[in-house]
Design an enzyme around this catalytic site. Structure first.
Site, PDB file in Angstrom:
ATOM      1  N   LYS A 163       0.837  -1.204   0.000  1.00 43.50           N
ATOM      2  CA  LYS A 163       0.000   0.000   0.000  1.00 43.50           C
ATOM      3  C   LYS A 163       0.874   1.256   0.000  1.00 43.50           C
ATOM      4  CE  LYS A 163      -0.409  -0.069   5.031  1.00 43.50           C
ATOM      5  NZ  LYS A 163      -1.231  -0.543   6.155  1.00 43.50           N
ATOM      6  N   TYR A 189      15.676  30.791   7.069  1.00 46.93           N
ATOM      7  CA  TYR A 189      14.579  31.604   7.606  1.00 46.93           C
ATOM      8  C   TYR A 189      14.751  31.820   9.097  1.00 46.93           C
ATOM      9  CZ  TYR A 189      11.924  31.172   3.269  1.00 46.93           C
ATOM     10  OH  TYR A 189      11.512  31.258   1.984  1.00 46.93           O
TER      11      TYR A 189
HETATM   12  C1  LIG Z   1      -0.605  -1.686   6.687  1.00 43.89           C
HETATM   13  C2  LIG Z   1      -1.250  -2.947   7.050  1.00 43.89           C
HETATM   14  C3  LIG Z   1      -0.492  -4.117   7.221  1.00 43.89           C
HETATM   15  C4  LIG Z   1       1.011  -4.121   7.142  1.00 43.89           C
HETATM   16  O1  LIG Z   1       1.509  -3.617   8.368  1.00 43.89           O
HETATM   17  P1  LIG Z   1       3.079  -3.504   8.596  1.00 43.89           P
HETATM   18  O2  LIG Z   1       3.226  -3.268  10.047  1.00 43.89           O
HETATM   19  O3  LIG Z   1       3.509  -2.352   7.752  1.00 43.89           O
HETATM   20  O4  LIG Z   1       3.658  -4.776   8.135  1.00 43.89           O
HETATM   21  C5  LIG Z   1      -1.157  -5.291   7.504  1.00 43.89           C
HETATM   22  N1  LIG Z   1      -2.499  -5.313   7.609  1.00 43.89           N
HETATM   23  C6  LIG Z   1      -3.263  -4.211   7.481  1.00 43.89           C
HETATM   24  C7  LIG Z   1      -4.738  -4.323   7.616  1.00 43.89           C
HETATM   25  C8  LIG Z   1      -2.676  -2.990   7.194  1.00 43.89           C
HETATM   26  O5  LIG Z   1      -3.434  -1.899   7.066  1.00 43.89           O
END
Ligand SMILES: *Cc1c(COP(=O)(O)O)cnc(C)c1O
Length: 377
Positions: free
Chosen positions: A47, A271
């Protein structure tokens, strides 16, 4: 800048633009580390554009390294992965703008269903084949997922939907509220709820669903949470929230020195002049700022690496640039600075940046802006 003693005005230095280089070998090594800690299938979670590293590159590497599944938050991301030739099952679980059942069915994208409303929205549609779904149960997080008091309504309704050929329940998922440290005891209530949900689904007449609960931290530390599959996201790119494994950083962010100057002692930098030089020194500008994901909230300890030496970031982070103090070293424009990269004792890591900014490394990698060029080593 006031107090400038001398400046270089290069007319035609060829600058390599700021670049985030993805390191596939690191992803491969990280999958191997996960594989050594679980017998379950591994879903590579890609993702947020593969945690900022490029979803396609991370997904292809992870699958080649043995990940059997892919996970994203919405169908559009999943369909674009399919379009790159990935044939493994892909699950999506947030789908903020709803799910087009036909699009999901045609591209064979699995959908997590976390409420009766979401299920009804699928059952209303007429896809040409059943949509593969995973019942997403709230196992104690109160974020996504169907609350326990709704399971008795959701499960039979899914059963009807399956009989009518609208959906096919292939999976069962939960999520652990404690994702940032190793704590099997704290995971136990969620494991218990996951088992309870699995029993309820089987009692309703479904085949054994592919059950999955663990993300990176629990993958690395708590086999009781592994069930049939683990969902490994942060770990792919070298982030281990459990701090129990030596994972490999999967990216390097570099930028060219765009401008250098020698300044006098007492020169305020950036700045509001929050930093004032205490001796005559060399300053260099890197064309990366908070618009590119350099956190504005960094502590004075932040540094970058040039030719094996650390140089402090000084003054405020601007929208498009930062200034570094290179001391006695005059660094000509065009010289490459490494903002972060794999741990080598000198180069800052995403963990260093997270510490300097008071955040977690996830926000550093996912925050890298779109004008930073992406490449793969
Ligand atoms: C983001 C996510 C993961 C992965 O989590 P990590 O800690 O980055 O491995 C797994 N399951 C769900 C539902 C997520 O939203």
């Amino acid at each position: 800048m006031t107090g400038t003693l001398g400046m270089t005005h290069p007319r035609s230095v060829e600058l390599v633009p700021p670049t985030l280089r993805t390191i596939p070998e690191a992803v491969t090594a990280n999958i191997a580390i996960a594989r050594a800690r679980t017998r379950s299938r591994i879903m590579a979670v890609v993702k947020a554009d593969g945690y900022g590293h490029g979803a396609g590159a991370i997904a292809h590497t992870a699958v080649a390294a043995g990940a059997e599944w892919l996970g994203t938050t919405d169908v559009a991301e999943a369909i674009s992965l399919r379009a790159t030739g990935l044939t493994v099952p892909i699950l999506t679980w947030l789908n903020p703008s709803g799910v087009d059942a036909e699009a999901a069915a045609i591209a064979r994208i699995d959908i997590a269903v976390g409420s009766l409303d979401e299920l009804e929205a699928l059952l209303k549609q007429n896809a040409s084949s059943p949509v593969r779904i995973h019942l997403h149960m709230d196992t104690g997080m109160a974020r996504e997922g169907c609350p326990a008091h709704e399971w008795d309504a959701l499960i039979p309704r899914a059963r009807q939907g399956q009989r009518r050929g609208k959906v096919r329940v292939v999976g069962l998922m939960g999520h652990l509220p404690l994702a940032d440290h190793a704590d099997p005891e704290a995971n136990a209530p969620a494991v218990w709820r996951m088992r309870q949900a699995r029993r309820a689904v089987i009692e309703a007449g479904f085949d054994e669903p592919l059950t999955h609960l663990a993300a990176t931290s629990a993958t690395l530390t708590d086999p009781a949470t592994h069930f049939g599959m683990v969902r490994f996201g942060a770990g792919l790119v070298g982030i281990d929230p459990s701090e129990t494994a030596e994972l490999h950083a999967a990216s390097r962010l570099t930028a060219p020195v765009a401008h250098s100057a020698i300044v006098k002692a007492g020169t305020p930098v950036g700045y509001s002049g929050t930093y004032v030089t205490d001796t005559s020194t060399n300053l260099s500008v890197l064309p990366l700022g908070y618009a590119d994901g350099i956190p504005r909230e960094i502590s004075p300890a932040a540094f970058v690496e040039i030719h094996g030496r650390r140089h402090l970031v000084v003054g405020r982070v601007s929208m498009d640039q930062i200034v570094i103090d290179t001391g006695a070293d005059h660094v000509p424009p065009g010289t490459t600075a490494t903002v972060f990269g794999p741990k080598d004792g000198v180069t800052p890591t995403i963990h260093d940046w997270a510490r300097w900014a008071g955040t977690i490394p996830h926000t550093i990698v996912t925050g890298i802006g779109s004008r930073v060029k992406r490449t793969i080593t």
